[in-house]
Design a protein around this motif. Structure first.
Motif, PDB file in Angstrom:
ATOM      1  N   ILE A  86      40.104  38.019  40.164  1.00  0.00           N
ATOM      2  CA  ILE A  86      41.521  38.494  39.822  1.00  0.00           C
ATOM      3  C   ILE A  86      41.665  39.561  39.761  1.00  0.00           C
ATOM      4  O   ILE A  86      41.093  40.408  39.448  1.00  0.00           O
ATOM      5  CB  ILE A  86      41.855  37.706  38.395  1.00  0.00           C
ATOM      6  CG1 ILE A  86      41.541  36.305  38.281  1.00  0.00           C
ATOM      7  CG2 ILE A  86      43.182  37.950  38.051  1.00  0.00           C
ATOM      8  CD1 ILE A  86      41.389  35.938  36.837  1.00  0.00           C
ATOM      9  N   ILE A  87      42.653  40.038  40.670  1.00  0.00           N
ATOM     10  CA  ILE A  87      43.154  41.491  40.838  1.00  0.00           C
ATOM     11  C   ILE A  87      43.742  41.917  39.645  1.00  0.00           C
ATOM     12  O   ILE A  87      44.643  41.361  39.245  1.00  0.00           O
ATOM     13  CB  ILE A  87      44.076  41.760  42.080  1.00  0.00           C
ATOM     14  CG1 ILE A  87      43.290  41.435  43.289  1.00  0.00           C
ATOM     15  CG2 ILE A  87      44.621  43.353  42.245  1.00  0.00           C
ATOM     16  CD1 ILE A  87      44.147  41.437  44.438  1.00  0.00           C
ATOM     17  N   ALA A  88      43.147  43.148  39.136  1.00  0.00           N
ATOM     18  CA  ALA A  88      43.944  43.809  37.861  1.00  0.00           C
ATOM     19  C   ALA A  88      43.947  45.486  38.255  1.00  0.00           C
ATOM     20  O   ALA A  88      43.306  46.240  38.030  1.00  0.00           O
ATOM     21  CB  ALA A  88      42.790  43.786  36.834  1.00  0.00           C
ATOM     22  N   GLY A  89      45.072  45.824  38.820  1.00  0.00           N
ATOM     23  CA  GLY A  89      45.404  46.994  39.342  1.00  0.00           C
ATOM     24  C   GLY A  89      44.298  47.520  40.470  1.00  0.00           C
ATOM     25  O   GLY A  89      44.245  47.098  41.389  1.00  0.00           O
ATOM     26  N   ARG A  90      43.720  48.759  39.940  1.00  0.00           N
ATOM     27  CA  ARG A  90      42.568  49.181  40.813  1.00  0.00           C
ATOM     28  C   ARG A  90      41.133  48.536  40.569  1.00  0.00           C
ATOM     29  O   ARG A  90      40.244  48.828  40.930  1.00  0.00           O
ATOM     30  CB  ARG A  90      42.459  50.685  40.802  1.00  0.00           C
ATOM     31  CG  ARG A  90      43.558  51.417  41.127  1.00  0.00           C
ATOM     32  CD  ARG A  90      44.175  51.156  42.413  1.00  0.00           C
ATOM     33  NE  ARG A  90      42.982  51.601  43.378  1.00  0.00           N
ATOM     34  CZ  ARG A  90      43.371  51.235  44.696  1.00  0.00           C
ATOM     35  NH1 ARG A  90      44.524  50.632  45.191  1.00  0.00           N
ATOM     36  NH2 ARG A  90      42.435  51.574  45.760  1.00  0.00           N
ATOM     37  N   SER A  91      40.913  47.605  39.678  1.00  0.00           N
ATOM     38  CA  SER A  91      40.144  46.866  39.246  1.00  0.00           C
ATOM     39  C   SER A  91      39.992  45.386  39.561  1.00  0.00           C
ATOM     40  O   SER A  91      41.149  44.966  39.952  1.00  0.00           O
ATOM     41  CB  SER A  91      39.927  46.945  37.659  1.00  0.00           C
ATOM     42  OG  SER A  91      39.913  48.239  37.075  1.00  0.00           O
ATOM     43  N   LEU A  92      38.954  44.668  39.495  1.00  0.00           N
ATOM     44  CA  LEU A  92      38.710  43.352  39.881  1.00  0.00           C
ATOM     45  C   LEU A  92      38.042  42.708  38.541  1.00  0.00           C
ATOM     46  O   LEU A  92      37.021  43.060  38.405  1.00  0.00           O
ATOM     47  CB  LEU A  92      37.945  42.942  41.039  1.00  0.00           C
ATOM     48  CG  LEU A  92      38.846  43.086  42.327  1.00  0.00           C
ATOM     49  CD1 LEU A  92      37.449  42.938  43.553  1.00  0.00           C
ATOM     50  CD2 LEU A  92      39.850  42.218  42.388  1.00  0.00           C
TER      51      LEU A  92
END
Length: 419
Positions: A193-199
């Motif tokens: 799940i994409i969360a901004g610049r994080s996964l």
């Protein structure tokens, strides 16, 4: 009632149902029937020795009796607990070398209570689903209703008991598909799940009924000396998530018990995790250096990211461009560089990290010169240099004029000073 309270109630209900099924089974046993209740998910010994998992064993004999045995791979405290519950100690006058007891089958309820207390209090079994008990551990037809929010959708909005990891994976997929209709798994079988610049990832654990939500929030942190302090503060301030260092990356994770499984609770946990993880990652990168996952996969953030129009230039990129232009004129003053970055300590640190990790070019300037300018600005900001505040406009005088309106003119301002 909260979902955590709901799960506690459901766990107690599961043990009660298991005890009833166990008592019925004991009452119906005939001579030579054997039942082994095995805690198959117990952790192996630290020394690697192969040992039997904790278990209890029942054998019917002599028309109306049942013999009970408890496994012996126990420490002293556990042995004392068995004695307190009513088990007979090993090597008694009858020659038994294992904890044991005998009861009439008409005492099936007492036997079931003894076994369940042994499993829960001595062997620390968290839920009957962790047992292997000839099918008695789970009532596969038993699905209890939950209390989902009005309008909630999804095939598993009821509380259910998964039968193995494959069954749990189906439940998790159906629960997450309500939010992500085009749900996909990566090569490891996790749901990314994409969360901004994080996964973030959602994973079904293979060896116990649980779902893990996790993310690699910082890769290759620079300031390893400061990292233990930062992780300690995060674990103190984050009541739900656990933050740990694993090799060269910082992990944030949460493990949700899935016996019983609640689709609504899983979606709430994932929503909160995804909502918080990128901000936590960004703050930690600013303090200890390193990169977020999507910085590694996609390169540094640009104006093409969601939330910014295509081709827009980030204010930090403008500040960096200004610094590089000033470097063409010589070494800029620390106050000037701090002003370019609006005295934002975190942004100055981020630019230092980007240069050191090769994600920011220096337009032909010596890297050390640019880093020195940034470090001086960082020291100025960190030492508490007051941020420049624009002076307020000078108040207009309220004194009555000494000249009539018609006398105020260019001649009246001639005080004799040469032009």
């Amino acid at each position: 009632m909260s979902h955590e309270q709901d799960l506690t109630v459901m766990t107690e209900a599961a043990w009660t149902a298991f005890r009833v099924r166990l008592a019925d089974h004991v009452a119906a046993m005939v001579d030579d029937d054997v039942l082994v209740v095995d805690y198959a998910d117990a952790v192996a010994a630290d020394d690697g020795d192969a040992r039997a998992s904790p278990h209890v064993r029942l054998c019917a004999y002599d028309g109306e009796w049942v013999h009970l045995e408890a496994s012996v791979a126990l420490d002293g405290e556990q042995e004392g607990q068995l004695v307190a519950l009513g088990w007979q100690e090993p090597v008694d006058e009858a020659g038994w070398t294992i904890f044991h007891d005998d009861a009439e089958r008409r005492e099936a309820d007492r036997v079931a209570v003894l076994l369940v207390r042994t499993l829960r209090e001595v062997y620390a079994v968290p839920h009957p689903v962790f047992l292997v008990a000839d099918g008695l551990e789970v009532d596969s037809d038993h699905v209890l209703p939950s209390d989902p929010e009005p309008g909630a959708e999804g095939a598993y909005d009821a509380v259910a008991f998964p039968i193995g990891s494959d069954d749990l994976q189906v439940m998790v997929d159906d629960a997450m598909r309500v939010v992500f209709p085009d749900l996909k798994h990566d090569d490891d079988g996790d749901i990314p799940i994409i969360a901004g610049r994080s996964l973030a990832y959602v994973r079904v654990l293979a060896y116990r009924p649980a779902v893990e939500v996790f993310a690699e929030i910082v890769l290759d942190p620079d300031d390893l000396g400061r990292l233990p302090l930062e992780l300690g503060l995060l674990n103190r301030d984050l009541p739900l998530w656990k933050v740990v260092l694993a090799d060269d990356r910082v992990m944030m994770r949460y493990e949700m018990v899935a016996a019983p499984f609640s689709a609504h609770l899983l979606r709430q946990v994932v929503h909160r995790f995804v909502d918080e993880v990128d901000a936590i990652a960004g703050d930690l990168v600013a303090r200890v250096g390193g990169r977020r996952v999507r910085d590694l996969l996609d390169g540094p953030a640009t104006g093409d990211d969601p939330g910014g129009g295509e081709g827009e230039i980030d204010e930090a990129d403008l500040a960096m461009t200004g610094l590089l232009e000033l470097c063409h004129l010589g070494r800029p003053r620390a106050a000037t560089v701090a002003g370019l970055f609006d005295h934002d300590r975190a942004e100055i640190i981020r630019q230092i990290v980007r240069i050191r990790t090769g994600r920011q070019h220096c337009d032909g300037h010596d890297v050390d010169d640019v880093l020195t300018a940034l470090r001086k600005a960082l020291r100025l900001v960190s030492d508490g240099e007051p941020r420049p505040v624009p002076l307020p406009p000078k108040p207009r005088t309220v004194q009555a004029t000494l000249l009539d309106d018609e006398e105020v003119g260019e001649d009246s301002l001639d005080l004799g000073w040469p032009a």
